[in-house]
Write a protein that holds these residues in place. Structure first.
Motif, PDB file in Angstrom:
ATOM      1  N   ASN A 193       0.805  -1.225   0.000  1.00  0.00           N
ATOM      2  CA  ASN A 193       0.000   0.000   0.000  1.00  0.00           C
ATOM      3  C   ASN A 193       0.839   1.278   0.000  1.00  0.00           C
ATOM      4  O   ASN A 193       0.293   2.375  -0.020  1.00  0.00           O
ATOM      5  CB  ASN A 193      -0.972   0.016   1.181  1.00  0.00           C
ATOM      6  CG  ASN A 193      -0.273  -0.073   2.530  1.00  0.00           C
ATOM      7  OD1 ASN A 193       0.777   0.526   2.743  1.00  0.00           O
ATOM      8  ND2 ASN A 193      -0.866  -0.836   3.455  1.00  0.00           N
ATOM      9  N   ARG A 197       4.265   7.941   2.760  1.00  0.00           N
ATOM     10  CA  ARG A 197       3.423   9.018   3.268  1.00  0.00           C
ATOM     11  C   ARG A 197       4.275  10.188   3.764  1.00  0.00           C
ATOM     12  O   ARG A 197       5.291   9.996   4.414  1.00  0.00           O
ATOM     13  CB  ARG A 197       2.558   8.499   4.427  1.00  0.00           C
ATOM     14  CG  ARG A 197       1.299   7.782   3.980  1.00  0.00           C
ATOM     15  CD  ARG A 197       0.535   7.270   5.182  1.00  0.00           C
ATOM     16  NE  ARG A 197      -0.832   6.914   4.854  1.00  0.00           N
ATOM     17  CZ  ARG A 197      -1.652   6.306   5.691  1.00  0.00           C
ATOM     18  NH1 ARG A 197      -1.244   6.002   6.915  1.00  0.00           N
ATOM     19  NH2 ARG A 197      -2.882   6.010   5.329  1.00  0.00           N
ATOM     20  N   GLY A 245      -0.919   4.457   1.458  1.00  0.00           N
ATOM     21  CA  GLY A 245      -1.526   3.908   2.657  1.00  0.00           C
ATOM     22  C   GLY A 245      -2.604   2.893   2.321  1.00  0.00           C
ATOM     23  O   GLY A 245      -2.881   2.608   1.147  1.00  0.00           O
ATOM     24  N   SER A 303      -5.257   2.898  -0.822  1.00  0.00           N
ATOM     25  CA  SER A 303      -4.769   4.066  -1.563  1.00  0.00           C
ATOM     26  C   SER A 303      -4.685   3.809  -3.062  1.00  0.00           C
ATOM     27  O   SER A 303      -4.824   2.672  -3.541  1.00  0.00           O
ATOM     28  CB  SER A 303      -3.383   4.462  -1.049  1.00  0.00           C
ATOM     29  OG  SER A 303      -2.450   3.426  -1.315  1.00  0.00           O
ATOM     30  N   ALA A 307       2.606   2.704   2.316  1.00  0.00           N
ATOM     31  CA  ALA A 307       2.500   3.556   3.503  1.00  0.00           C
ATOM     32  C   ALA A 307       3.826   4.221   3.847  1.00  0.00           C
ATOM     33  O   ALA A 307       3.849   5.305   4.433  1.00  0.00           O
ATOM     34  CB  ALA A 307       1.998   2.730   4.701  1.00  0.00           C
TER      35      ALA A 307
END
Length: 337
Positions: A28, A33, A47, A50, A30
């Motif tokens: 994802n 970010r 995330g 996403s 993350a």
């Protein structure tokens, strides 16, 4: 059987994406970010659930890094158009995407192929020629005396004396050998998939500019990059076995393998290290393009934007967020200039 099972999973995931059930089935992003990014969080780029999770098909950290970079950083019109052309060329490459997705070994979160670049940039010193000659001579002598002791032609003490000399030399140079070994060993987890992805790229026939540039970067004299990195991987694995396998360790001392394998690894770095950045960049860009091409193939109604020469301007008709279901999403038209 495992490859067939992974092929089934590959196509099942494709069906899940088409039905809107793609969450929690892949990476994802993350880690990408950034709370200070001007739009990434508002658009749910990274995330759980996403846009990154929906689109990525990458099998290496290199591809994920490149895709994330494209999501978060602007670029010029020419580059965007070249990427769009490459995506259109790769859109119908269904078998290629399957081949990437069923690679063995699969993507590991702990594997970071960027470590190869870090290692290649770190200077290493080759052992002097006289030392390598001495190690080789002692190995030949040790083997000869061992055979002589076996047939009764020479005393066993002669072999033990040479072996003791080999052990002493190994102890003297152990710190520098161990340093090279440790710095190279951390690469091994990410090298197998690197080799596999390079083989896929090498076997492609490209027509568009961006893909041709990728192929040009991995074109070198002699054997292709996949073979060269596989050679490095075998050297590292064998050196690891010499250090950790209690049955191979005595043989490695007699044959001087700690010195010879370390020397081969250092020589590999000296010869191919300057090419590593191009090879890794090619892997990252190719995987990112293939991911976007897969999304374009599955969701053809998510059209390419037309990039005009005069701007900046934004003129969108009935725009929708790709994470929202088309049937329930209310489209909006926007014009900014």
């Amino acid at each position: 059987i495992q490859q067939i099972q992974r092929s089934v999973i590959h196509y099942q995931r494709g069906l899940d994406r088409l039905k809107g059930r793609w969450q929690d089935i892949g990476s994802n992003g993350a880690r990408y970010r950034d709370a200070d990014h001007p739009y990434a969080n508002d658009l749910d780029l990274f995330g759980p659930g996403s846009l990154f999770e929906l689109i990525t098909r990458c099998q290496t950290r290199l591809g994920e890094d490149r895709l994330a970079n494209w999501f978060g950083e602007p670029t010029d019109r020419e580059t965007i158009l070249k990427r769009q052309q490459a995506i259109q060329e790769l859109a119908d490459a269904v078998e290629t995407r399957e081949s990437l997705d069923v690679l063995q070994p699969p993507l590991k979160e702990t594997a970071d192929q960027n470590l190869l670049q870090t290692w290649a940039d770190k200077p290493s010193n080759q052992k002097p020629v006289w030392l390598m000659f001495l190690v080789t001579a002692l190995s030949v002598a040790s083997l000869g005396l061992l055979y002589g002791a076996y047939v009764g032609a020479t005393p066993l003490s002669a072999f033990i004396g040479v072996l003791a000399t080999q052990v002493l030399i190994l102890l003297v140079y152990k710190p520098s050998l161990h340093e090279e070994f440790v710095s190279a060993e951390i690469l091994h987890e990410g090298l197998p998939v690197t080799v596999s992805v390079l083989k896929l790229i090498e076997n492609q026939s490209s027509q568009t500019a961006a893909l041709i540039e990728i192929q040009d970067r991995i074109t070198v004299e002699g054997k292709p990059p996949s073979v060269r990195i596989d050679q490095l991987q075998r050297h590292i694995n064998l050196l690891s076995n010499c250090s950790r396998n209690q049955f191979l360790a005595p043989i490695a001392i007699v044959l001087g393998l700690h010195f010879h394998l370390t020397d081969r690894i250092v020589r590999w770095k000296k010869r191919f290290g300057p090419h590593v950045s191009d090879w890794l960049l090619s892997i990252g860009e190719w995987e990112a393009l293939l991911s976007l091409a897969g999304h374009h193939f599955e969701f053809p109604r998510n059209v390419f934007p037309k990039i005009v020469e005069d701007g900046p301007t934004l003129d969108g008709t009935e725009m929708r967020h790709p994470l929202l279901e088309r049937e329930s999403c209310i489209p909006n038209s926007v014009s900014l200039n």
